[in-house]
Scaffold this motif. Structure first.
Motif, PDB file in Angstrom:
ATOM      1  N   VAL A  78     -12.260  39.894 -15.174  1.00  0.00           N
ATOM      2  CA  VAL A  78     -13.529  40.611 -15.314  1.00  0.00           C
ATOM      3  C   VAL A  78     -14.603  39.758 -14.641  1.00  0.00           C
ATOM      4  CG1 VAL A  78     -15.247  41.446 -16.953  1.00  0.00           C
ATOM      5  CG2 VAL A  78     -12.824  41.700 -17.471  1.00  0.00           C
ATOM      6  N   SER A  79     -15.366  40.356 -13.750  1.00  0.00           N
ATOM      7  CA  SER A  79     -16.444  39.629 -13.073  1.00  0.00           C
ATOM      8  C   SER A  79     -17.465  39.158 -14.102  1.00  0.00           C
ATOM      9  CB  SER A  79     -17.138  40.531 -12.049  1.00  0.00           C
ATOM     10  OG  SER A  79     -16.225  40.940 -11.071  1.00  0.00           O
ATOM     11  N   CYS A  80     -17.954  37.946 -13.916  1.00  0.00           N
ATOM     12  CA  CYS A  80     -18.954  37.414 -14.843  1.00  0.00           C
ATOM     13  C   CYS A  80     -19.754  36.313 -14.153  1.00  0.00           C
ATOM     14  CB  CYS A  80     -18.299  36.890 -16.119  1.00  0.00           C
ATOM     15  SG  CYS A  80     -17.239  35.460 -15.880  1.00  0.00           S
ATOM     16  N   ARG A  81     -20.835  35.926 -14.825  1.00  0.00           N
ATOM     17  CA  ARG A  81     -21.657  34.820 -14.337  1.00  0.00           C
ATOM     18  C   ARG A  81     -21.306  33.565 -15.117  1.00  0.00           C
ATOM     19  NH1 ARG A  81     -27.006  34.819 -15.279  1.00  0.00           N
ATOM     20  NH2 ARG A  81     -26.741  36.170 -17.066  1.00  0.00           N
ATOM     21  N   VAL A  82     -21.191  32.472 -14.390  1.00  0.00           N
ATOM     22  CA  VAL A  82     -20.899  31.183 -15.004  1.00  0.00           C
ATOM     23  C   VAL A  82     -21.884  30.151 -14.463  1.00  0.00           C
ATOM     24  CG1 VAL A  82     -18.438  31.719 -15.320  1.00  0.00           C
ATOM     25  CG2 VAL A  82     -19.190  30.542 -13.250  1.00  0.00           C
ATOM     26  N   PRO A  83     -22.057  29.039 -15.187  1.00  0.00           N
ATOM     27  CA  PRO A  83     -22.934  27.991 -14.685  1.00  0.00           C
ATOM     28  C   PRO A  83     -22.339  27.327 -13.440  1.00  0.00           C
ATOM     29  CG  PRO A  83     -22.066  27.420 -16.859  1.00  0.00           C
ATOM     30  CD  PRO A  83     -21.534  28.755 -16.507  1.00  0.00           C
ATOM     31  N   ALA A 119     -22.473  22.269 -23.317  1.00  0.00           N
ATOM     32  CA  ALA A 119     -22.290  23.140 -22.159  1.00  0.00           C
ATOM     33  C   ALA A 119     -22.157  24.609 -22.540  1.00  0.00           C
ATOM     34  CB  ALA A 119     -21.046  22.707 -21.383  1.00  0.00           C
ATOM     35  N   VAL A 120     -22.758  25.446 -21.731  1.00  0.00           N
ATOM     36  CA  VAL A 120     -22.586  26.896 -21.828  1.00  0.00           C
ATOM     37  C   VAL A 120     -21.487  27.239 -20.814  1.00  0.00           C
ATOM     38  CG1 VAL A 120     -23.679  29.121 -21.397  1.00  0.00           C
ATOM     39  CG2 VAL A 120     -24.978  27.276 -22.465  1.00  0.00           C
ATOM     40  N   TRP A 121     -20.473  27.980 -21.252  1.00  0.00           N
ATOM     41  CA  TRP A 121     -19.329  28.273 -20.379  1.00  0.00           C
ATOM     42  C   TRP A 121     -19.463  29.606 -19.660  1.00  0.00           C
ATOM     43  CZ3 TRP A 121     -15.026  25.208 -19.347  1.00  0.00           C
ATOM     44  CH2 TRP A 121     -15.067  23.967 -19.959  1.00  0.00           C
ATOM     45  N   GLU A 132     -29.731  36.616 -11.603  1.00  0.00           N
ATOM     46  CA  GLU A 132     -30.110  36.247 -12.969  1.00  0.00           C
ATOM     47  C   GLU A 132     -29.884  34.769 -13.252  1.00  0.00           C
ATOM     48  OE1 GLU A 132     -27.652  38.388 -12.208  1.00  0.00           O
ATOM     49  OE2 GLU A 132     -28.511  40.355 -12.594  1.00  0.00           O
ATOM     50  N   GLY A 133     -29.333  34.038 -12.309  1.00  0.00           N
ATOM     51  CA  GLY A 133     -29.017  32.629 -12.485  1.00  0.00           C
ATOM     52  C   GLY A 133     -27.524  32.411 -12.545  1.00  0.00           C
ATOM     53  N   GLY A 134     -27.107  31.223 -12.215  1.00  0.00           N
ATOM     54  CA  GLY A 134     -25.690  30.894 -12.228  1.00  0.00           C
ATOM     55  C   GLY A 134     -24.966  31.472 -11.018  1.00  0.00           C
ATOM     56  N   PHE A 140     -11.531  26.168 -15.929  1.00  0.00           N
ATOM     57  CA  PHE A 140     -11.273  26.845 -17.199  1.00  0.00           C
ATOM     58  C   PHE A 140     -10.931  25.824 -18.259  1.00  0.00           C
ATOM     59  CE2 PHE A 140     -10.662  30.227 -14.186  1.00  0.00           C
ATOM     60  CZ  PHE A 140     -11.202  31.321 -14.832  1.00  0.00           C
ATOM     61  N   LYS A 141     -11.381  26.094 -19.495  1.00  0.00           N
ATOM     62  CA  LYS A 141     -10.986  25.274 -20.637  1.00  0.00           C
ATOM     63  C   LYS A 141      -9.494  25.435 -20.801  1.00  0.00           C
ATOM     64  CE  LYS A 141     -14.901  26.481 -23.527  1.00  0.00           C
ATOM     65  NZ  LYS A 141     -15.299  26.884 -24.872  1.00  0.00           N
ATOM     66  N   GLY A 142      -8.850  24.389 -21.189  1.00  0.00           N
ATOM     67  CA  GLY A 142      -7.425  24.492 -21.431  1.00  0.00           C
ATOM     68  C   GLY A 142      -7.130  24.621 -22.906  1.00  0.00           C
ATOM     69  N   SER A 143      -5.896  24.841 -23.188  1.00  0.00           N
ATOM     70  CA  SER A 143      -5.458  24.844 -24.582  1.00  0.00           C
ATOM     71  C   SER A 143      -5.094  23.399 -24.919  1.00  0.00           C
ATOM     72  CB  SER A 143      -4.268  25.788 -24.740  1.00  0.00           C
ATOM     73  OG  SER A 143      -3.244  25.411 -23.843  1.00  0.00           O
ATOM     74  N   ASP A 144      -3.946  23.187 -25.524  1.00  0.00           N
ATOM     75  CA  ASP A 144      -3.517  21.827 -25.845  1.00  0.00           C
ATOM     76  C   ASP A 144      -3.135  21.031 -24.599  1.00  0.00           C
ATOM     77  OD1 ASP A 144      -1.377  23.520 -25.421  1.00  0.00           O
ATOM     78  OD2 ASP A 144      -0.065  22.480 -26.830  1.00  0.00           O
ATOM     79  N   LYS A 145      -2.988  21.695 -23.456  1.00  0.00           N
ATOM     80  CA  LYS A 145      -2.611  21.016 -22.215  1.00  0.00           C
ATOM     81  C   LYS A 145      -3.819  20.587 -21.386  1.00  0.00           C
ATOM     82  CE  LYS A 145       1.727  23.489 -21.953  1.00  0.00           C
ATOM     83  NZ  LYS A 145       2.572  24.395 -21.207  1.00  0.00           N
TER      84      LYS A 145
END
Length: 75
Positions: free
Chosen positions: A43-48, A70-72, A32-34, A12-17
């Motif tokens: 929430v379930s999702c597709r990620v790279p 990058a696509v997240w 569908e890929g990923g 996961f992307k972080g904030s300032d940390k």
């Protein structure tokens, strides 16, 4: 990466940390890929693929090689 519902860690992307790996997900290859990630409190999702690790990272604060532009999350 071909995966059939395996335990996984997701970056996961972080904030300032900064960013971090979070465990407790189930990951499986999406038609569908990923990678489809699932966890009861997310929430379930597709990620790279680059955001998913099937083994626990040695350092939860050291991320994967993030591609340029990058696509997240895959839609």
């Amino acid at each position: 990466m071909k995966v059939k519902k395996e335990s996984a860690w997701v970056w996961f992307k972080g904030s300032d940390k900064g960013g971090f790996w979070m465990g407790g997900f189930l990951a499986s290859t999406a038609n569908e890929g990923g990678v489809l990630i699932e966890r009861s409190d997310f929430v379930s999702c597709r990620v790279p693929e680059w955001r998913v690790s099937l083994s626990e990272p040695e350092d939860l604060k050291v991320g994967p090689k993030i591609p340029d532009n990058a696509v997240w999350k895959l839609i």
